[in-house]
Design a protein around this motif. Structure first.
Motif, PDB file in Angstrom:
ATOM      1  N   ARG A  74      -6.861   6.927   4.023  1.00  0.00           N
ATOM      2  CA  ARG A  74      -6.790   7.207   2.598  1.00  0.00           C
ATOM      3  C   ARG A  74      -8.147   7.704   2.115  1.00  0.00           C
ATOM      4  O   ARG A  74      -9.179   7.419   2.718  1.00  0.00           O
ATOM      5  N   GLN A  75      -8.087   8.455   1.026  1.00  0.00           N
ATOM      6  CA  GLN A  75      -9.313   8.982   0.450  1.00  0.00           C
ATOM      7  C   GLN A  75      -9.209   8.949  -1.061  1.00  0.00           C
ATOM      8  O   GLN A  75      -8.314   9.572  -1.645  1.00  0.00           O
ATOM      9  N   ALA A  76     -10.126   8.221  -1.663  1.00  0.00           N
ATOM     10  CA  ALA A  76     -10.204   8.142  -3.116  1.00  0.00           C
ATOM     11  C   ALA A  76     -11.206   9.184  -3.607  1.00  0.00           C
ATOM     12  O   ALA A  76     -12.086   9.597  -2.848  1.00  0.00           O
ATOM     13  N   PRO A  77     -11.114   9.601  -4.854  1.00  0.00           N
ATOM     14  CA  PRO A  77     -12.043  10.609  -5.382  1.00  0.00           C
ATOM     15  C   PRO A  77     -13.491  10.162  -5.224  1.00  0.00           C
ATOM     16  O   PRO A  77     -13.847   9.032  -5.564  1.00  0.00           O
ATOM     17  N   GLY A  78     -14.296  11.038  -4.659  1.00  0.00           N
ATOM     18  CA  GLY A  78     -15.711  10.762  -4.492  1.00  0.00           C
ATOM     19  C   GLY A  78     -16.048   9.833  -3.342  1.00  0.00           C
ATOM     20  O   GLY A  78     -17.211   9.466  -3.162  1.00  0.00           O
ATOM     21  N   LYS A  79     -15.045   9.462  -2.559  1.00  0.00           N
ATOM     22  CA  LYS A  79     -15.288   8.547  -1.447  1.00  0.00           C
ATOM     23  C   LYS A  79     -14.894   9.195  -0.132  1.00  0.00           C
ATOM     24  O   LYS A  79     -14.134  10.161  -0.098  1.00  0.00           O
ATOM     25  N   GLU A  80     -15.405   8.622   0.945  1.00  0.00           N
ATOM     26  CA  GLU A  80     -15.057   9.135   2.265  1.00  0.00           C
ATOM     27  C   GLU A  80     -13.655   8.672   2.654  1.00  0.00           C
ATOM     28  O   GLU A  80     -13.152   7.668   2.167  1.00  0.00           O
ATOM     29  N   ARG A  81     -13.080   9.426   3.567  1.00  0.00           N
ATOM     30  CA  ARG A  81     -11.779   9.043   4.087  1.00  0.00           C
ATOM     31  C   ARG A  81     -11.928   7.763   4.884  1.00  0.00           C
ATOM     32  O   ARG A  81     -12.849   7.632   5.693  1.00  0.00           O
ATOM     33  N   GLU A  82     -11.043   6.800   4.666  1.00  0.00           N
ATOM     34  CA  GLU A  82     -11.157   5.526   5.363  1.00  0.00           C
ATOM     35  C   GLU A  82      -9.856   5.171   6.087  1.00  0.00           C
ATOM     36  O   GLU A  82      -8.754   5.525   5.662  1.00  0.00           O
ATOM     37  N   PHE A  83     -10.036   4.444   7.162  1.00  0.00           N
ATOM     38  CA  PHE A  83      -8.918   4.000   7.990  1.00  0.00           C
ATOM     39  C   PHE A  83      -8.133   2.910   7.272  1.00  0.00           C
ATOM     40  O   PHE A  83      -8.719   2.025   6.643  1.00  0.00           O
ATOM     41  N   VAL A  84      -6.819   2.983   7.401  1.00  0.00           N
ATOM     42  CA  VAL A  84      -5.943   1.960   6.815  1.00  0.00           C
ATOM     43  C   VAL A  84      -5.248   1.182   7.921  1.00  0.00           C
ATOM     44  O   VAL A  84      -5.382  -0.038   8.022  1.00  0.00           O
ATOM     45  N   ALA A  85      -4.509   1.888   8.761  1.00  0.00           N
ATOM     46  CA  ALA A  85      -3.734   1.236   9.819  1.00  0.00           C
ATOM     47  C   ALA A  85      -3.311   2.285  10.830  1.00  0.00           C
ATOM     48  O   ALA A  85      -3.309   3.489  10.533  1.00  0.00           O
ATOM     49  N   ALA A  86      -2.950   1.816  12.019  1.00  0.00           N
ATOM     50  CA  ALA A  86      -2.460   2.722  13.053  1.00  0.00           C
ATOM     51  C   ALA A  86      -1.490   1.969  13.948  1.00  0.00           C
ATOM     52  O   ALA A  86      -1.517   0.735  14.012  1.00  0.00           O
ATOM     53  N   ILE A  87      -0.658   2.746  14.631  1.00  0.00           N
ATOM     54  CA  ILE A  87       0.303   2.157  15.550  1.00  0.00           C
ATOM     55  C   ILE A  87       0.386   3.030  16.793  1.00  0.00           C
ATOM     56  O   ILE A  87       0.460   4.255  16.690  1.00  0.00           O
ATOM     57  N   ALA A  88       0.362   2.380  17.951  1.00  0.00           N
ATOM     58  CA  ALA A  88       0.559   3.091  19.214  1.00  0.00           C
ATOM     59  C   ALA A  88       2.064   3.231  19.418  1.00  0.00           C
ATOM     60  O   ALA A  88       2.779   2.227  19.436  1.00  0.00           O
ATOM     61  N   TRP A  89       2.502   4.450  19.571  1.00  0.00           N
ATOM     62  CA  TRP A  89       3.943   4.711  19.526  1.00  0.00           C
ATOM     63  C   TRP A  89       4.716   3.952  20.598  1.00  0.00           C
ATOM     64  O   TRP A  89       5.735   3.347  20.314  1.00  0.00           O
ATOM     65  N   SER A  90       4.228   3.965  21.823  1.00  0.00           N
ATOM     66  CA  SER A  90       5.008   3.400  22.922  1.00  0.00           C
ATOM     67  C   SER A  90       4.909   1.874  22.981  1.00  0.00           C
ATOM     68  O   SER A  90       5.904   1.192  23.232  1.00  0.00           O
ATOM     69  N   THR A  91       3.725   1.320  22.749  1.00  0.00           N
ATOM     70  CA  THR A  91       3.549  -0.124  22.878  1.00  0.00           C
ATOM     71  C   THR A  91       3.768  -0.862  21.560  1.00  0.00           C
ATOM     72  O   THR A  91       3.887  -2.085  21.548  1.00  0.00           O
ATOM     73  N   ILE A  92       3.819  -0.101  20.482  1.00  0.00           N
ATOM     74  CA  ILE A  92       3.947  -0.649  19.128  1.00  0.00           C
ATOM     75  C   ILE A  92       2.786  -1.584  18.809  1.00  0.00           C
ATOM     76  O   ILE A  92       2.914  -2.501  17.972  1.00  0.00           O
ATOM     77  N   THR A  93       1.651  -1.374  19.447  1.00  0.00           N
ATOM     78  CA  THR A  93       0.445  -2.117  19.092  1.00  0.00           C
ATOM     79  C   THR A  93      -0.019  -1.637  17.726  1.00  0.00           C
ATOM     80  O   THR A  93      -0.105  -0.436  17.476  1.00  0.00           O
ATOM     81  N   ARG A  94      -0.347  -2.581  16.867  1.00  0.00           N
ATOM     82  CA  ARG A  94      -0.736  -2.254  15.499  1.00  0.00           C
ATOM     83  C   ARG A  94      -2.213  -2.557  15.275  1.00  0.00           C
ATOM     84  O   ARG A  94      -2.743  -3.534  15.796  1.00  0.00           O
ATOM     85  N   TYR A  95      -2.835  -1.704  14.495  1.00  0.00           N
ATOM     86  CA  TYR A  95      -4.245  -1.857  14.162  1.00  0.00           C
ATOM     87  C   TYR A  95      -4.369  -1.775  12.638  1.00  0.00           C
ATOM     88  O   TYR A  95      -3.716  -0.952  12.006  1.00  0.00           O
ATOM     89  N   TYR A  96      -5.241  -2.611  12.093  1.00  0.00           N
ATOM     90  CA  TYR A  96      -5.431  -2.614  10.646  1.00  0.00           C
ATOM     91  C   TYR A  96      -6.907  -2.680  10.295  1.00  0.00           C
ATOM     92  O   TYR A  96      -7.698  -3.336  10.982  1.00  0.00           O
ATOM     93  N   GLU A  97      -7.243  -2.034   9.203  1.00  0.00           N
ATOM     94  CA  GLU A  97      -8.542  -2.272   8.599  1.00  0.00           C
ATOM     95  C   GLU A  97      -8.532  -3.710   8.099  1.00  0.00           C
ATOM     96  O   GLU A  97      -7.533  -4.169   7.525  1.00  0.00           O
ATOM     97  N   ASP A  98      -9.610  -4.426   8.324  1.00  0.00           N
ATOM     98  CA  ASP A  98      -9.629  -5.862   8.031  1.00  0.00           C
ATOM     99  C   ASP A  98      -9.218  -6.186   6.596  1.00  0.00           C
ATOM    100  O   ASP A  98      -8.485  -7.142   6.337  1.00  0.00           O
ATOM    101  N   SER A  99      -9.689  -5.379   5.658  1.00  0.00           N
ATOM    102  CA  SER A  99      -9.441  -5.692   4.248  1.00  0.00           C
ATOM    103  C   SER A  99      -7.981  -5.493   3.856  1.00  0.00           C
ATOM    104  O   SER A  99      -7.571  -5.910   2.774  1.00  0.00           O
ATOM    105  N   MET A 100      -7.197  -4.875   4.725  1.00  0.00           N
ATOM    106  CA  MET A 100      -5.803  -4.592   4.399  1.00  0.00           C
ATOM    107  C   MET A 100      -4.825  -5.459   5.176  1.00  0.00           C
ATOM    108  O   MET A 100      -3.622  -5.398   4.942  1.00  0.00           O
ATOM    109  N   LYS A 101      -5.359  -6.234   6.095  1.00  0.00           N
ATOM    110  CA  LYS A 101      -4.475  -7.128   6.850  1.00  0.00           C
ATOM    111  C   LYS A 101      -3.804  -8.101   5.892  1.00  0.00           C
ATOM    112  O   LYS A 101      -4.426  -8.628   4.979  1.00  0.00           O
ATOM    113  N   GLY A 102      -2.534  -8.343   6.134  1.00  0.00           N
ATOM    114  CA  GLY A 102      -1.798  -9.275   5.290  1.00  0.00           C
ATOM    115  C   GLY A 102      -1.135  -8.622   4.094  1.00  0.00           C
ATOM    116  O   GLY A 102      -0.160  -9.141   3.565  1.00  0.00           O
ATOM    117  N   ARG A 103      -1.646  -7.485   3.654  1.00  0.00           N
ATOM    118  CA  ARG A 103      -1.018  -6.773   2.537  1.00  0.00           C
ATOM    119  C   ARG A 103      -0.250  -5.542   3.007  1.00  0.00           C
ATOM    120  O   ARG A 103       0.772  -5.186   2.434  1.00  0.00           O
TER     121      ARG A 103
END
Length: 124
Positions: free
Chosen positions: A38-67
């Motif tokens: 995601r990218q907010a006005p005036g800010k750098e693009r930041e990672f939110v989450a990702a998923i590995a398609w085959s293994t369904i391994t999920r990755y999250y930015e710490d501040s977004m875990k749980g939400r």
């Protein structure tokens, strides 16, 4: 040619929920990681989450875990981002991206394909 199309953005009140969709086409994604940034006005693009398609391994930015929850539907070739308890600071353009293999999933420079983005606005 890989194509990623996001949808589901919009205006929501603080505390509300939205689900973003990323429809992928152009190839088989079994060896890919699909991420949300995601990218907010005036800010750098930041990672939110990702998923590995085959293994369904999920990755999250710490501040977004749980939400936020990332998932994928193999039959529909679609990745979802369920966002709950939204805050005004979550306001941004949300982008879907895909990269081959693993590596640093939170590094946007490593992603090869990008969608056009979808606006999420959270009002207070």
């Amino acid at each position: 040619q890989v194509q990623l199309v996001e949808s589901g953005g919009g205006l929501v009140q603080a505390g509300g929920s939205l689900t973003l969709s990323c429809a992928a086409s152009g190839r088989t994604f079994s060896s890919y990681v699909v991420g949300w940034f995601r990218q907010a006005p005036g800010k750098e693009r930041e990672f939110v989450a990702a998923i590995a398609w085959s293994t369904i391994t999920r990755y999250y930015e710490d501040s977004m875990k749980g939400r936020f929850t990332i998932s994928r539907d193999n039959a529909k070739n679609t990745v979802y981002l369920q966002m709950n308890s939204l805050k005004p600071e979550d306001t941004a353009v949300y982008y879907c991206a895909a990269k081959y293999g693993s590596g640093r999933v939170n590094n946007y420079d490593e992603y090869d394909y990008w969608g056009q983005g979808t606006q999420v606005t959270v009002s207070s």
